[in-house]
Design an enzyme around this catalytic site. Structure first.
Site, PDB file in Angstrom:
ATOM      1  N   GLY A  31       0.788  -1.236   0.000  1.00 33.91           N
ATOM      2  CA  GLY A  31       0.000   0.000   0.000  1.00 33.91           C
ATOM      3  C   GLY A  31       0.812   1.273   0.000  1.00 33.91           C
ATOM      4  O   GLY A  31       2.041   1.264   0.128  1.00 33.91           O
ATOM      5  N   ASP A  32       0.107   2.396  -0.114  1.00 31.87           N
ATOM      6  CA  ASP A  32       0.736   3.718  -0.171  1.00 31.87           C
ATOM      7  C   ASP A  32       1.489   4.066   1.110  1.00 31.87           C
ATOM      8  O   ASP A  32       2.605   4.606   1.059  1.00 31.87           O
ATOM      9  CB  ASP A  32      -0.326   4.794  -0.436  1.00 31.87           C
ATOM     10  N   ARG A  62      -1.785  -9.059   0.311  1.00 32.85           N
ATOM     11  CA  ARG A  62      -2.510 -10.022  -0.520  1.00 32.85           C
ATOM     12  C   ARG A  62      -1.867 -10.199  -1.892  1.00 32.85           C
ATOM     13  O   ARG A  62      -1.963 -11.259  -2.500  1.00 32.85           O
ATOM     14  CB  ARG A  62      -3.966  -9.581  -0.673  1.00 32.85           C
ATOM     15  N   ASP A 248      -9.962  13.425  11.097  1.00 35.63           N
ATOM     16  CA  ASP A 248      -8.663  13.279  10.452  1.00 35.63           C
ATOM     17  C   ASP A 248      -7.563  14.062  11.166  1.00 35.63           C
ATOM     18  O   ASP A 248      -6.414  13.604  11.230  1.00 35.63           O
ATOM     19  CB  ASP A 248      -8.760  13.730   8.991  1.00 35.63           C
ATOM     20  N   HIS A 253      -4.506  14.870  16.266  1.00 33.17           N
ATOM     21  CA  HIS A 253      -3.310  15.714  16.252  1.00 33.17           C
ATOM     22  C   HIS A 253      -3.451  16.942  17.160  1.00 33.17           C
ATOM     23  O   HIS A 253      -2.620  17.187  18.037  1.00 33.17           O
ATOM     24  CB  HIS A 253      -3.015  16.202  14.831  1.00 33.17           C
ATOM     25  N   LYS A 351      -8.388  22.309   5.081  1.00 36.75           N
ATOM     26  CA  LYS A 351      -7.764  22.034   3.785  1.00 36.75           C
ATOM     27  C   LYS A 351      -8.112  23.156   2.815  1.00 36.75           C
ATOM     28  O   LYS A 351      -9.104  23.861   2.996  1.00 36.75           O
ATOM     29  CB  LYS A 351      -8.257  20.693   3.225  1.00 36.75           C
ATOM     30  N   ARG A 356       0.363  26.775   4.321  1.00 36.58           N
ATOM     31  CA  ARG A 356       0.688  25.552   5.062  1.00 36.58           C
ATOM     32  C   ARG A 356       1.272  25.974   6.406  1.00 36.58           C
ATOM     33  O   ARG A 356       2.282  26.679   6.468  1.00 36.58           O
ATOM     34  CB  ARG A 356       1.700  24.700   4.284  1.00 36.58           C
ATOM     35  N   ARG A 385       6.167  26.899  16.294  1.00 35.21           N
ATOM     36  CA  ARG A 385       5.784  26.505  14.935  1.00 35.21           C
ATOM     37  C   ARG A 385       6.239  25.076  14.678  1.00 35.21           C
ATOM     38  O   ARG A 385       7.435  24.770  14.706  1.00 35.21           O
ATOM     39  CB  ARG A 385       6.391  27.451  13.903  1.00 35.21           C
TER      40      ARG A 385
END
Length: 473
Positions: A31-32, A62, A248, A253, A351, A356, A385
């Site tokens: 996976g990623d 798999r 998320d 977080h 988002k 950022r 920061r």
């Protein structure tokens, strides 16, 4: 070898695990997450000499793959230097791969046979780089078929967030895991707890006398914890829509950062002492309602400079039509204890915003009895920061240079890449995976901590309503 790695390596030399064999199993190796984060992290720990000497790695998924296939998938993300090409070949030589299903016990018995063949007396680490939908089945199969049976060796299981979708689903998962493993075998990973400036919160707060007397409701007006990304879901909307920005980012977080900011001084730096204090903070927070939050979902900007910025969240073909999932959230929490009662803890995340940034901003109250002209004095702020570019800076007032006596705002600035030039800043995953090898749970989420976090957010999650905002706003 860089200075930061040398210091860390020196501190590990006397560890009793240093010369014992270990096996690290990546479940979901195709996976990623595995190719972009886990294998690159294992490579960096390997090349820096931070892992126990006799450590081997096994991929499990798999797909019918070979180590060469995994190597090809991961190569763009390893960032191998020319001087490290021989070493990376050595790294792949201690890798192997086993194909198998996640719900088939016989395949996990086959994995166990492979583990035993590699090293019969090795401690075992299992990383679940998998979707949460298979956690129950996979952990049951690990317990029934893959636990080490050798005295003096251990088995540890690393679980990626999300740990459920609300209080009920989280409790269900926690109860399932509790039947299989002890708390010291479970490592619920929140990678933000591995970031340099998040870990620095403990040192800043409890290693400096100057902050102790002012770290309370008598002196602090507000605490603002921010996470912003200047891009949207970028084709991952289908996954994101299942969870939303609160699950998320905010519930894990940002709430973890809040706990480290608000907690009382632990009796020691031991993991359980620190986690005990974090739980006390969460227990003092009232559950959120719609009156405590602002929620939004980004829409396309027709005048955007890029094709991505012209598209809204619902323009992502993987997002369900008419989705009301929030991509921006602001929540105001109150910690109802003697230190913090009445101080707003403002958590913001979104988002497709204008920049950022991830930071903690402590805003102090106005100076009483102001003697300067109106408008000259600004509130003092202490800012940590997290990204981009780790830094700690304090906004304060100073005299304007020259003949007149006037005040202006300036900063005492500790920017890490200036003060610590050349020092390696480990990736968050590097710190946390190394912690698992060492058996340190300081930066991992405990069951009762998770329960309290979901208690705070679950009522809100069942009544979400959001407004629209333009990208880059």
């Amino acid at each position: 070898m860089q200075k930061g790695v040398q210091i860390l390596k020196a501190g590990l030399k006397d560890e009793p695990e240093e010369h014992k064999p270990h096996v690290f199993v990546v479940l979901g190796a195709s996976g990623d997450l595995a190719k972009k984060k886990i294998y690159p992290t294992l490579w960096r720990l390997y090349i820096d000499g931070l892992l126990p000497e006799n450590t081997k790695f096994i991929g499990y998924a798999r797909s019918k793959l070979t180590v060469d296939d995994i190597k090809e998938k991961c190569s763009p993300f390893l960032k191998v230097q020319d001087s490290e090409k021989d070493k990376v070949e050595e790294f792949w030589k201690v890798n192997s791969y086993v194909a198998g299903l996640y719900d088939k016990q016989a395949d996990f018995k086959n994995l166990d046979t492979h583990l035993t063949t590699l090293s019969a007396n090795a401690s075992r680490l299992f990383y679940l780089a998998l979707p949460p939908s298979v956690y129950d089945t996979v952990t049951s199969n690990i317990k029934s078929s893959c636990m080490t049976k050798v005295a003096g060796c251990w088995t540890r299981v690393i679980i990626e967030k999300p740990f459920g979708k609300d209080l009920d689903s989280s409790e269900k998962l926690s109860k399932h895991l509790a039947k299989l493993f002890t708390e010291d075998q479970l490592y619920r990973i929140d990678h933000y707890l591995g970031k340099e400036m998040v870990q620095n919160l403990l040192c800043m707060r409890f290693g400096n006398r100057i902050f102790g007397p002012v770290w309370n409701r008598d002196n602090i007006a507000a605490v603002v914890i921010t996470f912003k990304e200047p891009f949207g879901t970028q084709g991952r909307g289908g996954y994101f829509d299942e969870f939303g920005i609160i699950r998320d980012v905010m519930q894990n977080h940002l709430l973890q950062i809040m706990c480290l900011t608000a907690m009382e001084k632990p009796v020691s730096m031991a993991a359980e002492d620190i986690r005990d204090e974090k739980v006390k903070v969460l227990k003092a927070v009232t559950a959120l309602t719609l009156d405590d939050v602002v929620l939004g979902q980004y829409q396309g900007d027709p005048d955007g400079k890029t094709e991505d910025s012209k598209k809204g969240y619902r323009d992502d073909p993987t997002v369900p039509k008419g989705s009301k999932t929030a991509t921006y959230a602001l929540a105001c929490l109150n910690v109802a204890n003697e230190r913090w009662d009445g101080v707003p803890f403002i958590l913001k995340c979104g988002k497709a915003t204008n920049e950022r940034k991830a930071e903690v901003r402590i805003q102090f109250k106005d100076v009483p009895g102001n003697i300067f002209p109106d408008g000259q004095l600004k509130r003092n702020e202490l800012v940590m920061r997290v990204q981009p570019g780790e830094a700690v800076y304090c906004k304060m007032m100073t005299k304007v240079p020259g003949m007149a006596i006037g005040a202006e705002e300036t900063e005492l600035d500790l920017t890490y890449n200036h003060r610590y030039e050349g020092v390696k800043m480990p990736d968050a995953y590097e710190r946390l995976i190394l912690d698992v090898f060492l058996g340190s749970q300081m930066h991992f989420v405990r069951t009762d901590e998770l329960r309290e976090a979901w208690r705070i957010f679950t009522p809100l999650l069942h009544t979400v309503k959001c407004t629209l905002y333009e990208q880059m706003s």
